[in-house]
Design a protein around this motif. Structure first.
Motif, mmCIF file in Angstrom:
data_model
loop_
_atom_site.group_PDB
_atom_site.id
_atom_site.type_symbol
_atom_site.label_atom_id
_atom_site.label_comp_id
_atom_site.label_asym_id
_atom_site.label_seq_id
_atom_site.Cartn_x
_atom_site.Cartn_y
_atom_site.Cartn_z
ATOM 1 N N GLU A 208 0.809 -1.211 0.000
ATOM 2 C CA GLU A 208 0.000 0.000 0.000
ATOM 3 C C GLU A 208 0.846 1.266 0.000
ATOM 4 O O GLU A 208 2.075 1.218 -0.061
ATOM 5 C CB GLU A 208 -0.926 -0.002 1.220
ATOM 6 N N LYS A 209 0.162 2.400 0.065
ATOM 7 C CA LYS A 209 0.810 3.700 0.205
ATOM 8 C C LYS A 209 0.597 4.160 1.641
ATOM 9 O O LYS A 209 -0.525 4.145 2.145
ATOM 10 C CB LYS A 209 0.201 4.713 -0.758
ATOM 11 N N VAL A 210 1.686 4.554 2.311
ATOM 12 C CA VAL A 210 1.580 5.019 3.696
ATOM 13 C C VAL A 210 2.309 6.349 3.855
ATOM 14 O O VAL A 210 3.251 6.650 3.113
ATOM 15 C CB VAL A 210 2.149 3.993 4.706
ATOM 16 N N GLN A 211 1.868 7.120 4.818
ATOM 17 C CA GLN A 211 2.504 8.389 5.155
ATOM 18 C C GLN A 211 2.769 8.442 6.653
ATOM 19 O O GLN A 211 2.015 7.882 7.446
ATOM 20 C CB GLN A 211 1.627 9.577 4.748
ATOM 21 N N GLY A 212 3.845 9.116 7.035
ATOM 22 C CA GLY A 212 4.157 9.257 8.448
ATOM 23 C C GLY A 212 5.311 10.218 8.654
ATOM 24 O O GLY A 212 6.086 10.490 7.730
ATOM 25 N N LYS A 213 5.426 10.734 9.869
ATOM 26 C CA LYS A 213 6.534 11.605 10.226
ATOM 27 C C LYS A 213 7.818 10.781 10.310
ATOM 28 O O LYS A 213 7.840 9.669 10.846
ATOM 29 C CB LYS A 213 6.267 12.289 11.566
ATOM 30 N N LEU A 214 8.902 11.348 9.811
ATOM 31 C CA LEU A 214 10.171 10.624 9.713
ATOM 32 C C LEU A 214 10.980 10.729 11.001
ATOM 33 O O LEU A 214 11.224 11.824 11.515
ATOM 34 C CB LEU A 214 10.985 11.177 8.542
ATOM 35 N N ILE A 215 11.396 9.587 11.528
ATOM 36 C CA ILE A 215 12.214 9.550 12.734
ATOM 37 C C ILE A 215 13.137 8.337 12.658
ATOM 38 O O ILE A 215 12.755 7.284 12.152
ATOM 39 C CB ILE A 215 11.330 9.473 14.012
ATOM 40 N N LEU A 242 9.816 5.009 10.149
ATOM 41 C CA LEU A 242 11.089 4.818 10.827
ATOM 42 C C LEU A 242 12.187 4.674 9.787
ATOM 43 O O LEU A 242 12.067 3.886 8.847
ATOM 44 C CB LEU A 242 10.987 3.558 11.682
ATOM 45 N N PHE A 243 13.257 5.497 9.906
ATOM 46 C CA PHE A 243 14.408 5.313 9.007
ATOM 47 C C PHE A 243 15.591 4.802 9.818
ATOM 48 O O PHE A 243 15.906 5.329 10.886
ATOM 49 C CB PHE A 243 14.745 6.594 8.233
ATOM 50 N N LEU A 244 16.211 3.743 9.327
ATOM 51 C CA LEU A 244 17.274 3.053 10.052
ATOM 52 C C LEU A 244 18.419 2.708 9.109
ATOM 53 O O LEU A 244 18.197 2.439 7.918
ATOM 54 C CB LEU A 244 16.744 1.765 10.688
ATOM 55 N N GLU A 245 19.627 2.711 9.648
ATOM 56 C CA GLU A 245 20.797 2.295 8.869
ATOM 57 C C GLU A 245 21.853 1.778 9.818
ATOM 58 O O GLU A 245 21.765 1.992 11.036
ATOM 59 C CB GLU A 245 21.314 3.467 8.031
ATOM 60 N N THR A 246 22.825 1.065 9.281
ATOM 61 C CA THR A 246 23.903 0.494 10.081
ATOM 62 C C THR A 246 25.235 1.117 9.686
ATOM 63 O O THR A 246 25.385 1.642 8.584
ATOM 64 C CB THR A 246 23.968 -1.030 9.889
ATOM 65 N N SER A 247 26.205 1.033 10.588
ATOM 66 C CA SER A 247 27.473 1.743 10.397
ATOM 67 C C SER A 247 28.496 0.906 9.639
ATOM 68 O O SER A 247 28.242 -0.234 9.247
ATOM 69 C CB SER A 247 28.048 2.130 11.763
ATOM 70 N N GLY A 274 5.637 2.467 8.523
ATOM 71 C CA GLY A 274 6.550 1.848 7.582
ATOM 72 C C GLY A 274 7.983 2.054 8.044
ATOM 73 O O GLY A 274 8.251 2.808 8.987
ATOM 74 N N ILE A 275 8.910 1.368 7.383
ATOM 75 C CA ILE A 275 10.336 1.468 7.707
ATOM 76 C C ILE A 275 11.133 1.571 6.414
ATOM 77 O O ILE A 275 10.860 0.850 5.446
ATOM 78 C CB ILE A 275 10.846 0.245 8.502
ATOM 79 N N ILE A 276 12.121 2.470 6.406
ATOM 80 C CA ILE A 276 13.087 2.506 5.315
ATOM 81 C C ILE A 276 14.481 2.254 5.893
ATOM 82 O O ILE A 276 14.804 2.733 6.976
ATOM 83 C CB ILE A 276 13.045 3.835 4.520
ATOM 84 N N PHE A 277 15.264 1.474 5.188
ATOM 85 C CA PHE A 277 16.611 1.119 5.624
ATOM 86 C C PHE A 277 17.630 1.649 4.621
ATOM 87 O O PHE A 277 17.445 1.510 3.400
ATOM 88 C CB PHE A 277 16.785 -0.407 5.715
ATOM 89 N N GLY A 278 18.719 2.239 5.122
ATOM 90 C CA GLY A 278 19.812 2.657 4.254
ATOM 91 C C GLY A 278 20.610 1.455 3.774
ATOM 92 O O GLY A 278 20.598 0.383 4.383
ATOM 93 N N ARG A 279 21.289 1.639 2.666
ATOM 94 C CA ARG A 279 22.148 0.574 2.135
ATOM 95 C C ARG A 279 23.229 0.230 3.157
ATOM 96 O O ARG A 279 23.915 1.120 3.670
ATOM 97 C CB ARG A 279 22.806 1.029 0.831
ATOM 98 N N PRO A 280 23.435 -1.053 3.453
ATOM 99 C CA PRO A 280 24.514 -1.410 4.380
ATOM 100 C C PRO A 280 25.874 -0.997 3.813
ATOM 101 O O PRO A 280 26.056 -0.942 2.595
ATOM 102 C CB PRO A 280 24.416 -2.935 4.482
ATOM 103 N N TYR A 281 26.809 -0.710 4.692
ATOM 104 C CA TYR A 281 28.139 -0.304 4.264
ATOM 105 C C TYR A 281 28.728 -1.351 3.323
ATOM 106 O O TYR A 281 28.757 -2.547 3.640
ATOM 107 C CB TYR A 281 29.051 -0.125 5.484
ATOM 108 N N ASP A 282 29.188 -0.884 2.161
ATOM 109 C CA ASP A 282 29.773 -1.744 1.129
ATOM 110 C C ASP A 282 28.769 -2.779 0.627
ATOM 111 O O ASP A 282 29.145 -3.754 -0.016
ATOM 112 C CB ASP A 282 31.032 -2.443 1.645
#
Length: 346
Positions: A208-215, A242-247, A274-282
């Motif tokens: 689906e399509k979702v909207q939310g404040k980014l944290i 929720l936006f999340l990424e790893t180092s 919803g959740i968005i994840f950044g590309r893992p390092y390398d």
């Protein structure tokens, strides 16, 4: 999440302060620091000043967390400074928290830009009620070998220099890089890093399509904040994206599993849209991380939760910038991600 104060947009000629809140890399790498400073000045037309201790040695910075906090407070109080940009992340900016005065941040809103260990300061800004910007830092994106990526330049202009909503954020189709070139070897400064072709973003689950404040922020660093007064209440996660990424530590997939189980136990995964994840390092463990994410969603019966992974933010280059507390949208039908709300005002 309650509405946050938005800082004023940047314009050419504005003064910005650079700061070392964690590792004192700028003091150890003067050639790279000067190159990043030059990019800020020449590409964006900004006047760059250093906070009092920004260029001190790494040992001095490590031993003086109170001075780091004082630098931040002074930069917020300085009415001539329109933005604060981190030099680099690190691992111990959590030590500055006891010395911060959140009232100073609230009463003197301005742009704060950084990522990784700067997650700590972003959550201080969040508690103070200020929109801050999860994006690149001086020694990373601004000091990119052989000049900034155009994707990064356009992102900064779109996000920090314009009061219009960023709108749809396009994947970086020119290729990404995390190629290691030793920053301490000045002879490599003019060596352009190799790009890896991008396969686009991975719409892992959801229809689906979702909207939310980014944290959100860097998962490794968010561990430092759990249980502190800077960790948001349960209700503050309601209906967020929720936006999340790893180092660059590239934690084992099992560690990501443990972390996500904690977010499930706190009820956070059940509260967000919803959740968005950044590309893992390398891009290491990209598939394994996806598998762990799906495992946890299956455990929690959240198989319809909208999730996108391997996106262009966090510990990858170049990146797009995420303004805290603004309205984001994930559209699984058209496979798009958009920022629907401006992060700065005129």
């Amino acid at each position: 999440m309650k509405g946050l104060i938005k800082p004023k947009a940047l314009k050419r000629g504005d003064k910005v302060a650079v700061i070392s809140l964690s590792w004192g890399g700028a003091g150890e790498l003067p050639h790279r620091y000067e190159y990043g400073k030059k990019q800020l000045q020449e590409v964006f037309g900004l006047e760059v000043v250093e906070t009092k201790n920004a260029l001190k040695s790494a040992d001095w910075i490590y031993n003086n967390p109170k001075a780091r906090a004082e630098d931040l407070m002074e930069a917020f109080l300085d009415q001539s400074v329109k933005a604060i940009i981190t030099n680099i992340g690190g691992e111990d900016s959590v030590r500055i928290l006891p010395f911060l005065d959140l009232n100073i941040i609230t009463q003197n809103p301005k742009i704060f830009l950084g990522f990784s260990d700067s997650t700590i300061t972003h959550f201080a800004c969040l508690k103070a009620g200020l929109t801050s910007f999860y994006g690149t830092s001086l020694l990373v994106g601004f000091a990119e070998n052989c000049g900034m990526h155009d994707y990064q330049i356009q992102d900064i202009k779109r996000t920090l220099f314009s009061a219009k909503p960023a709108g749809e954020i396009m994947p970086n189709n020119e290729g990404w890089t995390t190629e290691y070139l030793d920053w301490f070897d000045a002879s490599l400064s003019n060596t352009k890093r190799k790009l890896t072709a991008s396969s686009g973003w991975n719409f892992l689950q959801g229809k689906e399509k979702v909207q939310g404040k980014l944290i959100g922020g860097c998962l490794d660093v968010l561990e430092f904040l759990k249980g502190t007064e800077f960790w948001p209440s349960a209700e503050e996660w309601n209906d967020c994206i929720l936006f999340l990424e790893t180092s660059e530590n590239m934690v084992e997939p099992s560690v990501l599993r443990y972390w996500l189980r904690n977010y499930a136990a706190q009820g956070i995964l059940h509260r967000v849209k919803g959740i968005i994840f950044g590309r893992p390092y390398d891009s290491k463990y990209a598939k394994e991380y996806n598998d762990e994410i799906l495992k946890i969603m299956n455990e929690e019966k959240l198989t319809d939760l909208v999730i996108v992974t391997e996106m262009d933010f966090g510990h990858t280059c170049p990146t797009f910038t995420i303004p805290f507390g603004t309205l984001g949208e994930i559209d699984c039908v058209n496979k798009t991600f958009s920022i629907l709300e401006n992060g700065v005002i005129e």
